[in-house]
Every structure is written in C-alpha cells, then in structure tokens.
Design a protein around this motif. Sequence first.
Motif, PDB file in Angstrom:
ATOM      1  N   GLY A  31      45.683  43.729  67.795  1.00 50.66           N
ATOM      2  CA  GLY A  31      45.674  44.803  66.506  1.00 50.66           C
ATOM      3  C   GLY A  31      47.384  44.527  66.442  1.00 50.66           C
ATOM      4  N   GLY A  32      47.961  45.057  65.522  1.00 51.84           N
ATOM      5  CA  GLY A  32      48.825  45.884  64.560  1.00 51.84           C
ATOM      6  C   GLY A  32      49.587  44.223  64.312  1.00 51.84           C
ATOM      7  N   LEU A  33      49.696  43.050  65.108  1.00 48.51           N
ATOM      8  CA  LEU A  33      49.800  42.278  64.337  1.00 48.51           C
ATOM      9  C   LEU A  33      51.042  41.608  63.259  1.00 48.51           C
ATOM     10  N   GLY A  34      50.161  42.102  61.706  1.00 46.53           N
ATOM     11  CA  GLY A  34      50.131  41.790  60.565  1.00 46.53           C
ATOM     12  C   GLY A  34      51.345  42.272  60.131  1.00 46.53           C
ATOM     13  N   ILE A  35      51.522  43.801  60.174  1.00 48.13           N
ATOM     14  CA  ILE A  35      52.628  43.942  60.077  1.00 48.13           C
ATOM     15  C   ILE A  35      54.134  43.511  60.596  1.00 48.13           C
ATOM     16  N   MET A  36      53.389  43.320  61.794  1.00 46.12           N
ATOM     17  CA  MET A  36      55.063  42.287  62.100  1.00 46.12           C
ATOM     18  C   MET A  36      55.193  41.123  61.609  1.00 46.12           C
ATOM     19  N   LEU A  37      54.433  40.436  60.442  1.00 50.54           N
ATOM     20  CA  LEU A  37      54.588  39.128  60.718  1.00 50.54           C
ATOM     21  C   LEU A  37      54.810  39.627  58.938  1.00 50.54           C
ATOM     22  N   MET A  38      54.370  40.340  58.318  1.00 53.58           N
ATOM     23  CA  MET A  38      54.725  40.548  57.015  1.00 53.58           C
ATOM     24  C   MET A  38      56.238  41.266  56.890  1.00 53.58           C
ATOM     25  N   ILE A  39      56.763  41.401  58.316  1.00 52.14           N
ATOM     26  CA  ILE A  39      58.120  42.819  57.677  1.00 52.14           C
ATOM     27  C   ILE A  39      59.204  41.507  58.289  1.00 52.14           C
ATOM     28  N   LYS A  40      58.889  40.251  59.088  1.00 52.48           N
ATOM     29  CA  LYS A  40      59.916  38.869  59.697  1.00 52.48           C
ATOM     30  C   LYS A  40      59.753  37.973  58.520  1.00 52.48           C
ATOM     31  N   PHE A  41      58.559  37.549  58.074  1.00 53.85           N
ATOM     32  CA  PHE A  41      58.327  36.714  56.908  1.00 53.85           C
ATOM     33  C   PHE A  41      58.820  37.245  55.401  1.00 53.85           C
ATOM     34  N   MET A  42      59.604  38.582  55.009  1.00 47.46           N
ATOM     35  CA  MET A  42      59.666  39.260  53.492  1.00 47.46           C
ATOM     36  C   MET A  42      60.791  39.693  53.932  1.00 47.46           C
ATOM     37  N   ASP A  43      61.219  39.867  53.077  1.00 50.10           N
ATOM     38  CA  ASP A  43      63.032  40.964  53.000  1.00 50.10           C
ATOM     39  C   ASP A  43      62.940  41.860  53.131  1.00 50.10           C
ATOM     40  N   LEU A  81      52.579  53.255  61.034  1.00 54.78           N
ATOM     41  CA  LEU A  81      52.407  52.330  61.613  1.00 54.78           C
ATOM     42  C   LEU A  81      53.299  52.010  62.623  1.00 54.78           C
ATOM     43  N   VAL A  82      52.423  51.293  63.370  1.00 62.02           N
ATOM     44  CA  VAL A  82      52.953  51.295  65.423  1.00 62.02           C
ATOM     45  C   VAL A  82      53.856  49.555  65.378  1.00 62.02           C
ATOM     46  N   PHE A  83      54.650  49.398  65.883  1.00 59.51           N
ATOM     47  CA  PHE A  83      55.318  48.482  65.701  1.00 59.51           C
ATOM     48  C   PHE A  83      55.379  48.125  66.942  1.00 59.51           C
ATOM     49  N   PRO A  84      54.166  47.303  67.757  1.00 55.54           N
ATOM     50  CA  PRO A  84      53.852  46.570  68.755  1.00 55.54           C
ATOM     51  C   PRO A  84      55.664  46.279  69.500  1.00 55.54           C
ATOM     52  N   ASP A  85      55.779  46.445  70.865  1.00 58.25           N
ATOM     53  CA  ASP A  85      56.604  46.324  71.896  1.00 58.25           C
ATOM     54  C   ASP A  85      56.450  44.926  72.356  1.00 58.25           C
ATOM     55  N   LYS A  98      53.077  43.028  43.921  1.00 60.12           N
ATOM     56  CA  LYS A  98      52.269  44.690  44.983  1.00 60.12           C
ATOM     57  C   LYS A  98      51.205  44.200  44.987  1.00 60.12           C
ATOM     58  N   ILE A  99      50.958  44.726  45.994  1.00 53.61           N
ATOM     59  CA  ILE A  99      48.925  45.193  46.747  1.00 53.61           C
ATOM     60  C   ILE A  99      48.428  46.416  46.667  1.00 53.61           C
ATOM     61  N   LEU A 100      48.149  46.093  45.193  1.00 47.47           N
ATOM     62  CA  LEU A 100      47.337  47.941  44.236  1.00 47.47           C
ATOM     63  C   LEU A 100      46.527  47.993  44.705  1.00 47.47           C
ATOM     64  N   HIS A 101      46.374  49.797  45.216  1.00 46.20           N
ATOM     65  CA  HIS A 101      44.840  49.455  45.626  1.00 46.20           C
ATOM     66  C   HIS A 101      44.568  51.448  45.265  1.00 46.20           C
ATOM     67  N   THR A 102      43.065  52.071  45.513  1.00 50.87           N
ATOM     68  CA  THR A 102      43.115  53.368  45.427  1.00 50.87           C
ATOM     69  C   THR A 102      42.097  54.099  46.262  1.00 50.87           C
ATOM     70  N   GLY A 103      42.888  53.557  47.225  1.00 54.87           N
ATOM     71  CA  GLY A 103      41.584  53.962  48.912  1.00 54.87           C
ATOM     72  C   GLY A 103      42.310  54.685  49.456  1.00 54.87           C
ATOM     73  N   ILE A 104      42.916  55.088  51.210  1.00 51.18           N
ATOM     74  CA  ILE A 104      43.487  55.294  51.386  1.00 51.18           C
ATOM     75  C   ILE A 104      44.571  54.997  51.765  1.00 51.18           C
ATOM     76  N   PRO A 105      45.661  55.902  51.634  1.00 48.56           N
ATOM     77  CA  PRO A 105      47.476  55.425  51.445  1.00 48.56           C
ATOM     78  C   PRO A 105      47.037  54.895  53.041  1.00 48.56           C
ATOM     79  N   ILE A 106      48.204  53.656  52.898  1.00 45.85           N
ATOM     80  CA  ILE A 106      48.873  53.890  53.980  1.00 45.85           C
ATOM     81  C   ILE A 106      50.041  54.067  54.102  1.00 45.85           C
TER      82      ILE A 106
END
Lengths: 116, 140
Positions: B108-120, B93-97, B80-88
């Motif tokens: 841009g937008g590739l970080g979330i793609m990698l997270m989804i591909k590598f995690m359950d 979230l934009v998933f690029p084609d 869990k990555i926790l913060h008190t800033g602006i909630p995401i």
Amino acid sequence: MELEILKEKKDGITIMNIKGAINAHTVNEFEKALEQCLENREFKLLINCKELDYISSAGLGALMGVIETVKTNGGDIKLCNTSNSVYRVFDILGFTELFQIFNSLEEGLKAFNKNG
Amino acid sequence: MDRNFYLKTTIKADTEYLTLINKLTSDICKMLGFSEENGKNISLAVDEAVTNTIKHAYKMDNKKDIEIEYITKENELIIKILHTGIPISPDKLVFPDMKEYLEKYKKGGLGIMLMIKFMDSVEYGSENDRHFCKLTKKIG
C-alpha cells in the motif's frame, strides 16, 4: 479480456505469462493466480511480461503480498521481458532490488537454475 | 507547443474504467507532443489518482461520479480528477520509506509515490462543493 494469465512449468519453475494490464480492476485475478501458485507449493515464479501493457501500484502490492511466503519457502519471484515503461515502474520505486528483471525468458530461467 | 486543449469526461467510480482512462490519457499525451515514455508515465499517474478516488473518496461506491479534466495552460498539461466524496487530506498522506518498505515487505501507499515521481506536481484541494487531485506536467 483485460488481463489474461497463462501458466506453464519448465524445469520446476512456474512461468506466468501475463497479457493485458494489471491495475486496481484486474489485480484480483493476478492475486488469485499468485495465491494458487503458493497453494500448489510453486515457489519459483518467473513472470513473463512480454504482453503486459502496464502495471499500476496495485500489481506491485500483489507481488509484495506473496514475496515473503515465497522467499521463506526457498523460492523467488523474477520477471522478464518487461517493456521500458513497466521496468521504469519497478525501477523508480526501488523494486528492482527485490525483484530481479531479465531481458529474456531464457535468462530468467537460467538465473533460477543457477541460484535455486 | 502552445495550444489550448480542453477535454472533460465523467465516469462512474468503478475500476472497470481504468484501462479506458489509461488509453485516453495516453492518446491525449501523444496528441500534445509528449514522448511515449512521458505519456505512459502520465497515464499511470492518472490511473493511480482515479484509483485513490474510487477507493478512498468514494469507498468503492460505483454509483458516484468522477470528472476528469484535461487542460493545457502555459505549456503545461493539467489533469484534474474531481469528486464529491471524502476529501483526501494532503497532510494525511503517508510517503513510505522505500528502503524499509522493501525490507519489511510492506503493502500500500505506492500510488501516491508513483504520482509524485512521474508528475511535476501533485496537489489536492477543494472548490465549491467538490474536491480534486490536480496533476501537472510540463509539455515537451
């Protein structure tokens, strides 16, 4: 140092030897090195990833930021010597369709000499 | 392997900690019995989640804190990555084609793609006054 980039030239091809990690912290240095190549009109870039520990999406973004200029100037960006984990990042996002990856520096150089 | 592992660390919202967190995550994964390949994938997913928090939740304000929790539960590693800033907001979230992305040389937008591909699973949420990104991966 978290990222070290050593440049060398061979047969008109610029080889960028990358050592360390390319992430959101070090990506500025990587971008600067790429932009410097464009300024010098070096459009045939072979990125040697032999000592690249890991690359995050920030690094992929940096490559995407210059690839259009490189290609419109008749050049290309190719990679070689990627570890399995670095290759997987490129492959899983489909980047291997845009960036050719070779097993060795020699193969990468040969591909440039063959295809221009 | 069924074990109870818990580790919490706090970093400033500064990208200078990314390599350190990558190494820490990789070592934890190794200790928990993940393959080297999975360990590297998970470490990269954490790197991306922390980067997103620094950039989007805290807008690069390096005085702010980010907490990272590593928990094992029912043969799963939960990070869990926790913060008190602006909630995401997950719906923003934009998933690029990827086909279009590569053809048009987008950025841009590739970080979330990698997270989804590598995690359950990748979840975003809030608890009390804090917001989190929760990454889960089955151990083994």
